[in-house]
Scaffold this active site. Structure first.
Site, PDB file in Angstrom:
ATOM      1  CB  THR A 161      -1.055   0.621   1.639  1.00 45.48           C
ATOM      2  OG1 THR A 161      -1.518   1.682   1.390  1.00 45.48           O
ATOM      3  CG2 THR A 161      -0.007  -0.495   2.287  1.00 45.48           C
TER       4      THR A 161
ATOM      5  CE  LYS B  65      -0.133  -4.797   3.241  1.00 47.61           C
ATOM      6  NZ  LYS B  65      -0.264  -6.474   2.690  1.00 47.61           N
TER       7      LYS B  65
END
Ligand code: NAD
Ligand code: DAU
Length: 340
Positions: free
Chosen positions: A126, A158
């Protein structure tokens, strides 16, 4: 027959990616591994469950034995990892499961890839790993060289997974790639996220909770364009590389909410400004020059068209999301918005 293992395929982007693969590669075998958390819905995959070349397996990427057993059985050539805890507000409330799924789950998948051998492991990451950009410097964009600077437990998990992928590339020569996309919207998005939440609330004449002043900026991409970009990276992108994905479509939250109300012919008096998200990132903006230059990718769906298609989809699929906005979601909504 080429086998693709898609993890998290009962969620928003993973399911759209499965539909894309089935249409684009009708001869391929698609295996979906999904734990069916609150965000995963088997009803999303109902239309493809009976296909001979599709298999759904309920299981967690954190269950190492189950992951290895599935690799032993299916021997996938391509592994695309969408499985994740994805909602920033939930990460602020309870970060632990984000670390388990997003980091250790990724490790299990990569260890299985090493043991059984794959053409490519692709990590769906992301733009949030880059942190945020100021509102008053519109010329600044995230490039693949922007340092990682996560702000929330979600984006930190992430970013940790991205670092682990890069370490496996360098240490073990794993043929892995990473994509970092901006905010997606489209069919089958869980109604805790901004666009479907505002559509669902507007349709029910419930307040539309806008965090802070609503001036935070996100860079929106229609989900089908994201899926096409991942397909390109998987087959033609270079192993060991990171590719940013985005369509230069920055919008302020308040403007999105107003557009949704206008499309649904609802009053702006439904807008309610509520307490801001802790650590709320100000602005995301992707520079997609690399994927355009190397792979020729460009977004195909303009925002006005994509938003209209999305609203039409939610209007036509009330059963899908009305079933979701009951049960666990109600308790979550009360916890998250009740005292705000
Ligand atoms: P989502 O929350 O809609 O779906 C996540 C899916 O993963 C669900 O089906 C869930 O059941 C499954 N899952 C969760 N934990 C699991 C586990 N332990 N084992 C197996 N499956 C598990 O998410 P999404 O919005 O479709 O996002 C998919 C991926 O794309 C995520 O990795 C996310 O970080 C990334 N991403 C999302 C966006 C966005 O705007 N939604 C943008 C960029 C990147
Ligand atoms: O940028 C990519 C990321 O986009 C993904 O990695 C995440 O998985 C995905 O959830 C999304 O994160 P955001 O935090 O940007 O998305 P969300 O839909 O939660 O919020 C979008 C913006 O809208 C954000 O500035 C917060 C605001 N917001 C959100 C909700 C749910 C509100 O004002 N009110 C709300 O009720």
């Amino acid at each position: 027959m080429t086998t693709y293992l898609v993890t998290g395929g009962a969620g928003f982007i993973g399911s759209n990616f499965i539909f894309h693969l089935l249409e684009r590669y009708p001869q391929a075998r698609i295996v979906c591994l999904d734990a069916l958390t609150y965000a995963g819905n088997l009803s999303t995959l109902a239309g493809v469950m009976e296909r001979e070349n599709f298999r759904f397996v309920r299981g967690s990427v954190t269950d190492r034995e189950a992951v290895f057993a599935l690799f032993q059985e299916e021997r996938p050539e391509y592994v695309v990892n969408f499985a994740a805890e994805t909602h920033v507000d939930r990460a602020i409330e309870s970060p632990g499961v984000f670390l388990e799924t997003n980091i250790l789950g990724t490790q299990n998948l990569m260890d299985a890839c090493r043991q059984y051998g794959v053409e490519r492991f692709h990590q769906v990451s992301t733009d949030e790993v880059y942190g945020d950009l100021p509102l008053d410097r519109p010329e600044l964009l995230f490039t693949e060289e922007t340092p990682l600077c996560a702000s929330s437990p979600y984006s930190a998990s992430k970013a940790a997974a991205d670092l682990l992928v890069q370490a496996y590339v360098r240490t073990y020569g794993l043929p892995a790639s990473i994509s970092r996309c901006s905010n997606n919207y489209g069919p089958y998005q869980f109604p805790e996220k901004l666009i479907p939440l505002m559509i669902a609330n507007a349709l029910a004449d419930r307040p539309l909770p806008v965090y802070g002043t609503g001036e935070n900026v996100r860079d929106w991409l229609y989900v089908a364009d994201h899926c096409k970009a991942i397909d390109l990276i998987l087959h033609r992108g270079r192993a060991g590389q990171v590719y940013n994905i985005g369509g230069h479509n920055e919008m302020r939250n308040i403007d999105i909410v107003r557009r949704i109300l206008a499309c649904l012919h609802k009053s702006e008096t439904l807008i309610t400004f509520v307490k801001d998200r802790a650590g709320h990132d100000l602005r995301y903006a992707i520079d997609p020059a690399k994927i355009h230059r190397e792979l020729g990718w460009l977004p195909e769906t303009r925002f006005a068209e994509g938003l209209e298609k999305t609203i039409d989809w939610y209007l036509a699929h009330r059963d899908w999301w009305e079933q979701i906005v009951s049960g666990e979601y109600r308790a979550y909504y009360q916890r998250m918005y009740g005292g705000r």
